[in-house]
Design an enzyme around this catalytic site. Structure first.
Site, PDB file in Angstrom:
ATOM      1  N   LYS A   1      -8.343  57.700 102.123  1.00 53.12           N
ATOM      2  CA  LYS A   1      -7.646  56.507 102.600  1.00 53.12           C
ATOM      3  C   LYS A   1      -6.224  56.437 102.055  1.00 53.12           C
ATOM      4  O   LYS A   1      -5.294  56.053 102.764  1.00 53.12           O
ATOM      5  CB  LYS A   1      -8.433  55.243 102.214  1.00 53.12           C
ATOM      6  CG  LYS A   1      -9.716  55.081 103.031  1.00 53.12           C
ATOM      7  CD  LYS A   1     -10.653  54.024 102.462  1.00 53.12           C
ATOM      8  CE  LYS A   1     -11.993  54.095 103.215  1.00 53.12           C
ATOM      9  NZ  LYS A   1     -13.024  53.213 102.624  1.00 53.12           N
TER      10      LYS A   1
ATOM     11  N   GLN B   1     -14.467  49.252  98.128  1.00 51.56           N
ATOM     12  CA  GLN B   1     -15.232  50.445  98.476  1.00 51.56           C
ATOM     13  C   GLN B   1     -16.706  50.224  98.130  1.00 51.56           C
ATOM     14  O   GLN B   1     -17.037  49.924  96.991  1.00 51.56           O
ATOM     15  CB  GLN B   1     -14.653  51.657  97.728  1.00 51.56           C
ATOM     16  CG  GLN B   1     -15.291  52.970  98.116  1.00 51.56           C
ATOM     17  CD  GLN B   1     -15.007  53.343  99.581  1.00 51.56           C
ATOM     18  OE1 GLN B   1     -13.889  53.211 100.062  1.00 51.56           O
ATOM     19  NE2 GLN B   1     -16.037  53.773 100.291  1.00 51.56           N
TER      20      GLN B   1
ATOM     21  N   ASP C   1     -12.118  45.443 106.888  1.00 49.60           N
ATOM     22  CA  ASP C   1     -13.411  46.105 107.063  1.00 49.60           C
ATOM     23  C   ASP C   1     -14.277  45.331 108.065  1.00 49.60           C
ATOM     24  O   ASP C   1     -15.247  45.881 108.591  1.00 49.60           O
ATOM     25  CB  ASP C   1     -14.146  46.198 105.709  1.00 49.60           C
ATOM     26  CG  ASP C   1     -14.065  47.594 105.112  1.00 49.60           C
ATOM     27  OD1 ASP C   1     -13.782  48.535 105.863  1.00 49.60           O
ATOM     28  OD2 ASP C   1     -14.285  47.735 103.894  1.00 49.60           O
TER      29      ASP C   1
END
Lengths: 308, 308
Positions: free
Chosen positions: B68, B112, B135
């Site tokens: 990322k 994460q 997300d």
């Protein structure tokens, strides 16, 4: 609690489905709610309050609202209703909702659906305070219903009623193949999410589904919420399946008192010879929807008063 | 755009599946994002900002975060990261999230996953501001994704990447039978909702499903997000099906550089002989997840700056 034994090898003609009596099951639930409301009144001098907004004069909507009024009063829930004419504005409906949001004697608010086409349903529903959304149609509620590890504030009434019918009839849901016909925000979608929450393997059928008959015939639990009279014929039903018919389709009937009667999505005559259990229309899911609404209103009032 | 022709009658052995190249498709998307970021910088002197919180030292999580970082920098998105030790407190993580919520140079925030067991994932995720939840894991987002007529602010990255792979490979989704294996909040559930939004007939399989192999074999589109290496054997695949393998399971491999390599949920060798198209692992869904994250961050920045 009675167990339904499903003999998958029995031939279609030997079968007569058990009729799942929604009226009787709902009565039991309403009577428990009435006791709770009395206890609340005795101990803290308060009762739950339910507010309903009705727009226009759809005869089915009027019937539903009448049923809700009677049921609320019977269990001791205070009922307030505002009726708007068909041509009312979004603003008028929203203002009424805001007043109910602020009214501490109201714990549940619902707008009877469907609304007239000129009103933005999503916008109007989004005005209802989350804590009073006893219909459970708020996207946050639906999201929490969908997600593992989360808890919705309210489970939408009709889906909750369907599951309750299954549970109280001793139908095991976990591991079963469930097919839901229809994916409306108010029935099909939340019912599929709720069945999945109970660990069924769920398939949702809709207008774009190819060969729905074949997929429906694989279901151990078949829930129809399509709003199409007699859509589900005998050939759609797996021998021994349990059928929940959410359809309440008004059809003209000059002989009946109001000039119409309600029939389901399922061809009852054919299905009873193949299914192991089935909910009738009327007298199946309908009374449960109302009972679950009272249940959600009571829950909401208990939360508001911190009453256990 | 290439069309995939599925010849359902072809025998299994004659088939060689087209490999859906996620790396190439993701590259195209990243290059379009880079252009947009330059245009934004030129016109308003701003760039999107992405913040990531990593807890502990899971090697797969570290790999994902590294990917990322690199991808963000390549397209011109500003990247901030905070790494907490395995034994950090919920409070420390939440405080960091709050600072990112208030930071106007940050448009996307992600934690994460998975987190260490002592941390309450739902509680931590709920701290992320809705407008920065790139997300898309907030229940309100999931609810809006599930409901017809509603629009989520963000579509979760991996599910969005799966659908994008299908669309860019010319796979028609509408009316197709789709089976999703796994119902996690972050992949299985939102993927099933998204496929339904594209009018597929969706079935979700999970740990309680009986005979998953048989149900999977009926799928025109099979998405596996179970996290079980080689779960999906050739016998699970309908001839001509399209397979999206979301599994990224690290297995020990002394020969490979880091001592492990990633394999999917699908037994690739067997499946390629039966499916019409398949995503490889690695190089399928993985690069798309990262591209969609950049895409969501850009979208968020555009909304924040009112930039079109």
């Amino acid at each position: 609690m009675k167990q339904i034994h499903c003999d998958w090898f029995m031939t279609a003609n030997n079968w007569t489905a058990k009729i799942i009596d929604g009226k009787e099951i709902a009565e039991g639930i309403r009577s428990r709610i009435a006791s709770e409301v009395s206890r609340m009144k005795e101990l803290i001098g308060q009762v739950p309050g339910l507010a309903v907004i009705l727009v226009g004069q759809r005869r089915d909507s009027e019937t539903y609202v009448r049923n809700k009024t009677i049921a609320s009063e019977e269990v001791g829930i205070k009922f307030k209703m505002i009726v708007f004419p068909e041509n009312c504005t979004e603003c008028e409906v929203c203002n009424a909702l805001c007043r109910f949001n602020e009214d501490p004697s109201i714990h549940g608010i619902l707008v009877q659906l469907p609304l007239s086409e000129h009103l933005d349903e999503a916008k109007i529903l989004s005005v209802i305070s989350l804590e009073k959304d006893v219909d459970g149609f708020h996207p946050l509620n639906i999201g929490n219903l969908a997600m593992q590890g989360m808890e919705p504030l309210f489970v939408p009434c009709t889906p909750k009623g369907c599951i309750e019918l299954l549970l109280q009839s001793g139908v095991e849901i976990m591991g079963k193949k469930a097919v839901v016909i229809g994916r409306s925000n108010i029935v099909g979608l939340p019912t599929s999410l709720l069945l999945q929450r109970h660990h069924a393997t769920v398939t949702v059928l809709h207008a774009f589904t190819k060969n729905p008959e074949k997929i429906a015939r694989e279901a151990d639990i078949l829930v129809s919420a399509a709003g199409v009279p007699n859509l589900v014929r005998g050939s759609w039903v797996k021998p021994g399946a349990v059928i929940v018919d959410v359809g309440t389709n008004p059809i003209e009937d000059q002989i009946s008192e109001h000039g119409y009667r309600l029939i389901g999505d399922v061809c009852f005559k054919e299905a009873t010879r193949i299914a192991s259990a089935i909910t009738p229309v009327p007298g199946g899911v309908g009374p449960m929807t109302v009972a679950m609404l009272l249940c959600n209103t009571l829950e909401s009032a208990k939360r508001a008063f911190n009453f256990t």
